[in-house]
Design a protein around this motif. Structure first.
Motif, short mmCIF file in Angstrom:
data_model
loop_
_atom_site.label_atom_id
_atom_site.label_comp_id
_atom_site.label_asym_id
_atom_site.label_seq_id
_atom_site.Cartn_x
_atom_site.Cartn_y
_atom_site.Cartn_z
N GLY A 219 0.80 -1.38 0.14
CA GLY A 219 0.12 0.04 0.05
C GLY A 219 0.85 1.14 -0.12
N THR A 220 0.14 2.39 0.19
CA THR A 220 1.08 3.63 0.01
C THR A 220 1.38 3.95 1.51
OG1 THR A 220 -1.14 4.24 -1.33
CG2 THR A 220 0.16 6.02 -0.56
N ASN A 221 2.53 4.89 1.34
CA ASN A 221 3.14 5.26 2.53
C ASN A 221 2.24 5.84 3.40
OD1 ASN A 221 5.47 5.26 3.59
ND2 ASN A 221 6.52 6.80 2.18
N GLY A 222 2.62 5.75 4.98
CA GLY A 222 1.49 6.31 5.91
C GLY A 222 0.18 5.68 6.17
N HIS A 223 -0.20 4.71 5.40
CA HIS A 223 -1.73 4.36 5.63
C HIS A 223 -1.61 3.24 6.77
CE1 HIS A 223 -3.75 5.63 1.81
NE2 HIS A 223 -2.76 6.45 2.07
N GLY A 224 -0.47 2.64 7.34
CA GLY A 224 -0.59 1.74 8.34
C GLY A 224 -0.17 0.21 8.11
N LYS A 225 0.59 0.05 7.11
CA LYS A 225 1.24 -1.27 6.87
C LYS A 225 2.01 -1.96 7.87
CE LYS A 225 3.43 0.35 3.17
NZ LYS A 225 2.86 1.59 3.43
N THR A 226 3.09 -0.94 8.34
CA THR A 226 4.01 -1.66 9.66
C THR A 226 3.25 -1.65 10.78
OG1 THR A 226 6.04 -0.32 8.50
CG2 THR A 226 6.04 -0.94 10.82
N THR A 227 2.33 -0.71 11.21
CA THR A 227 1.64 -1.07 12.35
C THR A 227 0.87 -2.20 12.27
OG1 THR A 227 1.36 1.60 12.15
CG2 THR A 227 0.29 0.41 14.07
N SER A 228 0.05 -2.56 11.23
CA SER A 228 -1.03 -3.60 10.86
C SER A 228 -0.03 -4.75 10.97
CB SER A 228 -1.58 -3.38 9.94
OG SER A 228 -2.43 -2.26 9.41
N ALA A 230 2.54 -5.66 12.42
CA ALA A 230 2.94 -5.87 14.03
C ALA A 230 1.48 -6.15 14.80
CB ALA A 230 3.57 -4.61 14.56
N LYS A 231 0.48 -5.67 14.45
CA LYS A 231 -0.76 -6.10 15.08
C LYS A 231 -1.16 -7.41 14.86
CE LYS A 231 -2.90 -1.62 15.05
NZ LYS A 231 -3.67 -0.55 14.43
N LEU A 232 -0.96 -7.97 13.54
CA LEU A 232 -1.08 -9.03 13.15
C LEU A 232 -0.36 -10.05 13.73
CD1 LEU A 232 -1.89 -8.91 9.07
CD2 LEU A 232 -3.25 -9.96 10.93
N LEU A 366 -8.59 -1.66 6.68
CA LEU A 366 -8.80 -0.44 6.49
C LEU A 366 -8.40 0.37 7.60
CD1 LEU A 366 -12.24 -0.68 4.78
CD2 LEU A 366 -10.36 -0.33 3.83
N THR A 367 -7.59 1.04 7.94
CA THR A 367 -7.00 1.68 9.02
C THR A 367 -7.63 2.76 9.46
OG1 THR A 367 -5.07 2.50 7.92
CG2 THR A 367 -4.87 0.27 8.85
N LYS A 368 -7.10 3.22 10.68
CA LYS A 368 -7.69 4.48 11.20
C LYS A 368 -8.87 4.89 11.15
CE LYS A 368 -3.12 6.00 9.15
NZ LYS A 368 -2.30 6.94 8.61
N LEU A 369 -10.05 3.67 11.17
CA LEU A 369 -11.35 4.18 11.15
C LEU A 369 -11.68 5.03 12.44
CD1 LEU A 369 -13.04 0.89 10.28
CD2 LEU A 369 -12.80 2.84 9.04
N ASP A 370 -11.03 4.86 13.61
CA ASP A 370 -11.02 5.59 14.75
C ASP A 370 -10.73 7.09 14.61
OD1 ASP A 370 -8.45 4.48 14.28
OD2 ASP A 370 -7.90 5.57 16.15
N GLY A 371 -10.02 7.49 13.56
CA GLY A 371 -9.42 8.88 13.47
C GLY A 371 -10.24 9.76 12.59
N VAL A 392 -9.92 -4.23 10.27
CA VAL A 392 -9.92 -2.88 10.34
C VAL A 392 -9.02 -2.42 11.55
CG1 VAL A 392 -12.17 -2.50 9.18
CG2 VAL A 392 -12.15 -2.96 11.74
N GLY A 393 -8.41 -1.33 11.47
CA GLY A 393 -7.47 -0.83 12.45
C GLY A 393 -8.54 0.40 13.08
N VAL A 394 -8.84 0.36 14.56
CA VAL A 394 -9.50 1.18 15.38
C VAL A 394 -8.80 1.67 16.25
CG1 VAL A 394 -11.64 -0.01 14.80
CG2 VAL A 394 -10.40 -0.79 16.42
N GLY A 395 -7.51 1.85 16.14
CA GLY A 395 -6.68 2.42 17.31
C GLY A 395 -4.99 2.10 16.95
N GLU A 396 -4.24 2.73 17.77
CA GLU A 396 -2.58 2.62 17.72
C GLU A 396 -1.93 1.44 18.54
OE1 GLU A 396 -0.68 6.36 16.32
OE2 GLU A 396 -2.21 7.20 17.72
#
Ligand SMILES: Nc1nc2c(ncn2[C@@H]2O[C@H](COP(=O)(O)OP(=O)(O)O)[C@@H](O)[C@H]2O)c(=O)[nH]1
Ligand SMILES: [Mg+2]
Length: 427
Positions: A219-228, A230-232, A366-371, A392-396
């Motif tokens: 995906g595109t930079n900054g959309h939450g790949k790295t964070t996702s 780690a969460k997975l 789909l990330t940052k649904l919370d923001g 879906v990502g609902v937080g950090e």
């Protein structure tokens, strides 16, 4: 007063919507990575590795059956007029899941419900104001990024419900919208799941089943790949007891490797990093996959560098990385997940379309649904791209990646104050 009216309306409205769509998978999205492909796998690897694989992704694979059970329970509740009992029961069973969606979607919901309540208050009481009310509700829904096609359909259904059921309150209007939206979403999600599963089955027929589960995040930079990623990894390790290897294949940004290493530490999983001066993402993945098979990791999660679909060189690099991985594991990657952030809303859909031209994607995160107050774009994204939303990502924090659950999503988007009230007033 209102508490007495809502449940009665909901039973009617939701059952109306579901009565004609028995085939829809309601409840948790049937994410199951391997629910339909397991039977096709021919053991080609040592028995030990296959024994490990047998329990793989249980928390995802079981969703096909869970969704079916959920659907049966919901249809039964509709028939018997006990829909609110069903919602209450589901909320009790899935407390964490429902709460995550309620909390994560609160920005969108608060804005939507505040505006809808105000419009209804101003217009709905008088029949001659209905057209004006519909126009205003249409604008509110477009503002939450539901997309023109979806909004047209919702307004059409709402007009019918207003006429037939004489809706008068904002909650009733929201419930009508929720029923229509859930119907559209589950239909789109089910079709997308089927298509992606068929693609996977044919890929496995061609190349065999892979030696190791590989999840590729793009995906595109900054959309939450790295964070996702780690969460997975954290979920697979803690809930599914898997041995997980995170791979830092983002060779472009200097800080990317350290960022993933910090996440790996927090998630308690191992990480494979590029060698000094190793700039080629495909060769990083090659080394990591070798290590994963030698050391018998269950799951490899590859974090890639952000790229715009317009950059041909980078897209070629992505294709090469995937080819190398698939050759190494002798089968298709388990999932190629396209990460899109909700604040980009409809723009993300346009960009995603370009991605799909170049890369075979099996699911969306789909990330940052919370923001954002624009979390409504989920339905049109599935409809238009034909790719199911898996997470879906609902937080950090590490716990904030959720399986996509259509009922919890719609509840969180439009209704949860009403369903929570019904839960409280239940005996
Ligand atoms: N609020 C919120 N922030 C998120 C979520 N997912 C990612 N982020 C944040 O988005 C930013 C970019 O994420 P990152 O994983 O580095 O994106 P990448 O460039 O695609 O790898 C970071 O500050 C993350 O903490 C989410 O679901 N909710
Ligand atoms: Mg990153």
């Amino acid at each position: 007063m209102v508490g007495i009216h809502i449940p009665a309306f909901l039973v009617f409205s939701w059952s109306h919507s579901f009565g004609s769509s028995r085939s829809m998978a309601v409840g948790r999205a049937s994410v199951g990575f391997h629910s339909t492909t397991v039977g096709l796998r021919k053991p080609r690897r040592p028995a030990g590795l296959f024994a490990l694989r047998a329990g793989m992704f249980d928390f995802l694979r079981n969703f096909g059956e869970q969704a079916r059970q959920e659907q049966l329970a919901l249809l039964k509740a509709m028939k018997e007029g006990t829909f609110m009992d069903y919602v209450r029961d589901k909320a009790a069973r899935d407390t964490a899941q429902v709460r995550a969606f309620r909390d994560g979607l609160s920005k969108t919901r608060e804005q939507l419900s505040r505006e809808i309540e105000a419009i209804v208050e101003r217009n709905m009481g008088r029949l001659d104001q209905v057209d004006q009310a519909m126009k205003e509700i249409e604008n509110v829904l477009l503002g939450a990024d539901l997309g023109v096609g979806v909004v047209d359909r919702l307004i059409q259904d709402l007009r019918r419900d207003v006429a037939q059921k004489r809706l008068r309150s904002g909650v009733q209007v929201r419930a009508s919208l929720a029923a229509s939206l859930l119907s559209l979403l589950t239909q789109a999600q089910t079709e997308a799941e089927k298509r992606v599963q068929a693609e996977r089955i044919s890929a496995e027929r061609m190349s065999g089943s892979p030696a190791c589960e590989v999840l590729l995040l793009v995906g595109t930079n900054g959309h939450g790949k790295t964070t996702s990623a780690a969460k997975l990894a954290y979920r697979l390790r803690t809930q599914d007891k898997k041995k997980v290897l995170l791979v830092a294949a983002d060779t472009f940004r200097a800080a990317a490797v350290e960022q993933l290493a910090e996440w790996a530490r927090r998630a308690g999983v191992d990480i494979a990093v590029p060698l000094e001066n190793q700039k080629n993402a495909a060769s990083v993945a090659f080394d990591a996959l070798k290590r994963a098979t030698d050391e018998r990791y269950d799951v490899v999660i590859i974090d890639t560098s952000g790229r715009l679909h317009t950059n041909e060189n980078l897209m070629d690099e992505m294709k090469k990385l995937r080819r190398v991985v698939e050759r190494q594991v002798q089968g298709p990657v388990t999932e190629c997940l396209l990460v899109l952030d909700a604040p980009s809303g409809r723009n993300a859909v346009t960009a995603a379309r370009q991605w799909l031209k170049d890369v075979q994607v099996s699911g969306l995160v789909l990330t940052k649904l919370d923001g954002t107050a624009r979390a409504g774009f989920v339905v049109s994204v599935v409809q238009e791209l034909g790719i199911p939303v898996k997470f879906v990502g609902v937080g950090e924090t590490l716990n904030d990646l959720r399986d996509f659950d259509p009922v919890a999503y719609i509840d969180g988007l439009l209704l949860s104050d009403a369903t929570a009230m019904a839960q409280r007033t239940a005996p």
